[in-house]
Design a protein around this motif. Sequence first.
Motif, PDB file in Angstrom:
ATOM      1  N   ALA A 215      18.627  32.137   1.208  1.00 49.95           N
ATOM      2  CA  ALA A 215      19.035  32.584  -0.128  1.00 49.95           C
ATOM      3  C   ALA A 215      20.544  32.459  -0.296  1.00 49.95           C
ATOM      4  CB  ALA A 215      18.607  34.023  -0.361  1.00 49.95           C
ATOM      5  N   ALA A 216      21.300  33.002   0.647  1.00 51.95           N
ATOM      6  CA  ALA A 216      22.727  33.201   0.414  1.00 51.95           C
ATOM      7  C   ALA A 216      23.591  31.999   0.804  1.00 51.95           C
ATOM      8  CB  ALA A 216      23.192  34.435   1.184  1.00 51.95           C
ATOM      9  N   ASP A 217      23.232  31.307   1.852  1.00 52.26           N
ATOM     10  CA  ASP A 217      24.147  30.291   2.394  1.00 52.26           C
ATOM     11  C   ASP A 217      23.359  29.135   3.020  1.00 52.26           C
ATOM     12  OD1 ASP A 217      26.403  29.037   3.268  1.00 52.26           O
ATOM     13  OD2 ASP A 217      26.830  30.438   4.909  1.00 52.26           O
ATOM     14  N   PRO A 218      22.495  28.463   2.223  1.00 49.67           N
ATOM     15  CA  PRO A 218      21.604  27.455   2.824  1.00 49.67           C
ATOM     16  C   PRO A 218      22.366  26.286   3.434  1.00 49.67           C
ATOM     17  CG  PRO A 218      21.518  27.326   0.423  1.00 49.67           C
ATOM     18  CD  PRO A 218      22.302  28.560   0.768  1.00 49.67           C
ATOM     19  N   GLU A 219      23.554  25.981   2.865  1.00 47.86           N
ATOM     20  CA  GLU A 219      24.270  24.812   3.396  1.00 47.86           C
ATOM     21  C   GLU A 219      24.716  25.025   4.837  1.00 47.86           C
ATOM     22  OE1 GLU A 219      26.125  24.463  -0.485  1.00 47.86           O
ATOM     23  OE2 GLU A 219      26.279  22.313  -0.054  1.00 47.86           O
ATOM     24  N   ASP A 220      24.868  26.283   5.248  1.00 46.74           N
ATOM     25  CA  ASP A 220      25.234  26.570   6.636  1.00 46.74           C
ATOM     26  C   ASP A 220      24.163  26.030   7.601  1.00 46.74           C
ATOM     27  OD1 ASP A 220      27.046  27.718   8.496  1.00 46.74           O
ATOM     28  OD2 ASP A 220      25.616  29.345   8.832  1.00 46.74           O
ATOM     29  N   LEU A 221      22.919  25.964   7.116  1.00 48.45           N
ATOM     30  CA  LEU A 221      21.824  25.490   7.981  1.00 48.45           C
ATOM     31  C   LEU A 221      21.923  23.988   8.262  1.00 48.45           C
ATOM     32  CD1 LEU A 221      18.915  27.533   6.349  1.00 48.45           C
ATOM     33  CD2 LEU A 221      19.852  27.886   8.645  1.00 48.45           C
ATOM     34  N   THR A 222      22.753  23.276   7.475  1.00 41.95           N
ATOM     35  CA  THR A 222      22.888  21.834   7.720  1.00 41.95           C
ATOM     36  C   THR A 222      23.655  21.559   9.011  1.00 41.95           C
ATOM     37  OG1 THR A 222      24.896  21.629   6.399  1.00 41.95           O
ATOM     38  CG2 THR A 222      22.806  21.319   5.237  1.00 41.95           C
ATOM     39  N   GLN A 223      24.221  22.608   9.612  1.00 41.87           N
ATOM     40  CA  GLN A 223      24.883  22.431  10.916  1.00 41.87           C
ATOM     41  C   GLN A 223      23.883  22.013  11.999  1.00 41.87           C
ATOM     42  OE1 GLN A 223      25.525  26.183  13.334  1.00 41.87           O
ATOM     43  NE2 GLN A 223      25.129  27.124  11.348  1.00 41.87           N
ATOM     44  N   PHE A 224      22.592  22.293  11.806  1.00 39.38           N
ATOM     45  CA  PHE A 224      21.620  21.997  12.859  1.00 39.38           C
ATOM     46  C   PHE A 224      21.170  20.543  12.769  1.00 39.38           C
ATOM     47  CE2 PHE A 224      21.181  26.619  12.210  1.00 39.38           C
ATOM     48  CZ  PHE A 224      21.490  27.033  13.502  1.00 39.38           C
ATOM     49  N   SER A 225      21.339  19.810  13.862  1.00 40.06           N
ATOM     50  CA  SER A 225      20.857  18.427  13.931  1.00 40.06           C
ATOM     51  C   SER A 225      19.338  18.460  14.127  1.00 40.06           C
ATOM     52  CB  SER A 225      21.505  17.704  15.111  1.00 40.06           C
ATOM     53  OG  SER A 225      21.017  18.266  16.321  1.00 40.06           O
ATOM     54  N   ILE A 226      18.700  17.317  13.969  1.00 38.06           N
ATOM     55  CA  ILE A 226      17.246  17.280  14.177  1.00 38.06           C
ATOM     56  C   ILE A 226      16.883  17.636  15.637  1.00 38.06           C
ATOM     57  CG2 ILE A 226      15.202  15.776  14.176  1.00 38.06           C
ATOM     58  CD1 ILE A 226      16.054  16.722  11.352  1.00 38.06           C
ATOM     59  N   PRO A 227      17.563  17.079  16.658  1.00 41.20           N
ATOM     60  CA  PRO A 227      17.223  17.515  18.037  1.00 41.20           C
ATOM     61  C   PRO A 227      17.382  19.029  18.217  1.00 41.20           C
ATOM     62  CG  PRO A 227      18.549  15.528  18.105  1.00 41.20           C
ATOM     63  CD  PRO A 227      18.526  15.974  16.671  1.00 41.20           C
ATOM     64  N   GLU A 228      18.425  19.606  17.614  1.00 38.66           N
ATOM     65  CA  GLU A 228      18.597  21.070  17.723  1.00 38.66           C
ATOM     66  C   GLU A 228      17.459  21.799  17.005  1.00 38.66           C
ATOM     67  OE1 GLU A 228      23.487  21.354  18.053  1.00 38.66           O
ATOM     68  OE2 GLU A 228      22.548  21.258  16.083  1.00 38.66           O
ATOM     69  N   LEU A 229      17.043  21.257  15.875  1.00 40.56           N
ATOM     70  CA  LEU A 229      15.950  21.895  15.124  1.00 40.56           C
ATOM     71  C   LEU A 229      14.643  21.855  15.937  1.00 40.56           C
ATOM     72  CD1 LEU A 229      15.496  23.240  12.360  1.00 40.56           C
ATOM     73  CD2 LEU A 229      14.880  21.004  11.438  1.00 40.56           C
ATOM     74  N   VAL A 230      14.379  20.723  16.587  1.00 43.98           N
ATOM     75  CA  VAL A 230      13.189  20.614  17.452  1.00 43.98           C
ATOM     76  C   VAL A 230      13.282  21.648  18.571  1.00 43.98           C
ATOM     77  CG1 VAL A 230      11.949  19.147  19.104  1.00 43.98           C
ATOM     78  CG2 VAL A 230      12.769  18.171  16.938  1.00 43.98           C
ATOM     79  N   GLU A 231      14.456  21.729  19.186  1.00 42.77           N
ATOM     80  CA  GLU A 231      14.668  22.667  20.298  1.00 42.77           C
ATOM     81  C   GLU A 231      14.455  24.118  19.851  1.00 42.77           C
ATOM     82  OE1 GLU A 231      16.856  21.743  23.330  1.00 42.77           O
ATOM     83  OE2 GLU A 231      16.354  23.738  24.114  1.00 42.77           O
TER      84      GLU A 231
END
Length: 286
Positions: A215-231
């Motif tokens: 809700a508040a800060d979705p762009e902060d989530l773009t810090q996660f790369s796809i390999p990090e997201l899988v992990e």
Amino acid sequence: MARIIGGIATTHVPSIGKAIADGKQNDPYWKPFFSGFDYVHRWLAREKPDVAVVFYNDHGLNFFLDKLPTFAVGAAAEYRNEDEGWGIPVSRAVAGDPALSWHLINTLVEDEFDITMCQEMLVDHAVTIPLALMWPGQNWPVKIVPVAINTVQHPLPSMARCFNLGRSIARGLESYRPDLKVLVIGTGGLSHQLDGERAGFINKDFDRLCMDKLAADPEDLTQFSIPELVELSGAQGVEFLNWMAMRGALSGKVTEAHRNYHVPISNTAAATMVFDNEPSVRRKAA
Ligand code: DHB
Ligand code: FE
């Protein structure tokens, strides 16, 4: 003018379809999950959307590994479901809105998204289960524009790319003349992994972080790369990309209206969220 009234995100675990078919909504296993939809039903009854843009991932019903577009947009008058082998009833077809689809396709291509346009498209459990949860009884009062995001075969689009895909959809909606109330939906997630050594993996801390930031800060989530997201979220937890696109499409003042988080449903951390979207610039009444 079309108006984006809000967003709903929900898991799409196929066994939910079996629970619905068997009337198990009040069983102890299922109740904490299904009761999370009471609020959603009240919200939908009040807001009455006309159309829904559905960000989801196809699991092999319409696209297989031989030909898998990164982004595909439906432009059909209706979308059929077929038996995927999960043992759940085949859903009725879902109505489309080809005029809106083509308008959004034009905007996306203008914004340099090289999408695949589909005048025929089957929709799988990732579309039909969320609709069945939102409008029980299969009387679906909305037309849909399905937007399939590849979360299956690597390389996957980044979190930022999916967020910006949603942004472009919002831009398209804002320039669409018919007076429609639009709901945006993101399906799948949250953390889960269905196969391999980490089968059954769930990460409550990361799920909570994703829901809090959305809700508040979705762009902060773009810090996660796809390999990090899988992990962090599991091989299939990357379905969160659909949630990022949904959030990108909420272009106004966004507030979290509702959240339900229940672990597990099948192998998945099941989450449901509702967001209100208040247009930032109120248009003058005609
Ligand atoms: C499950 C979850 C999914 O997202 C899916 O597409 C299929 C199965 C599960 O947890 O069983
Ligand atoms: Fe899935």
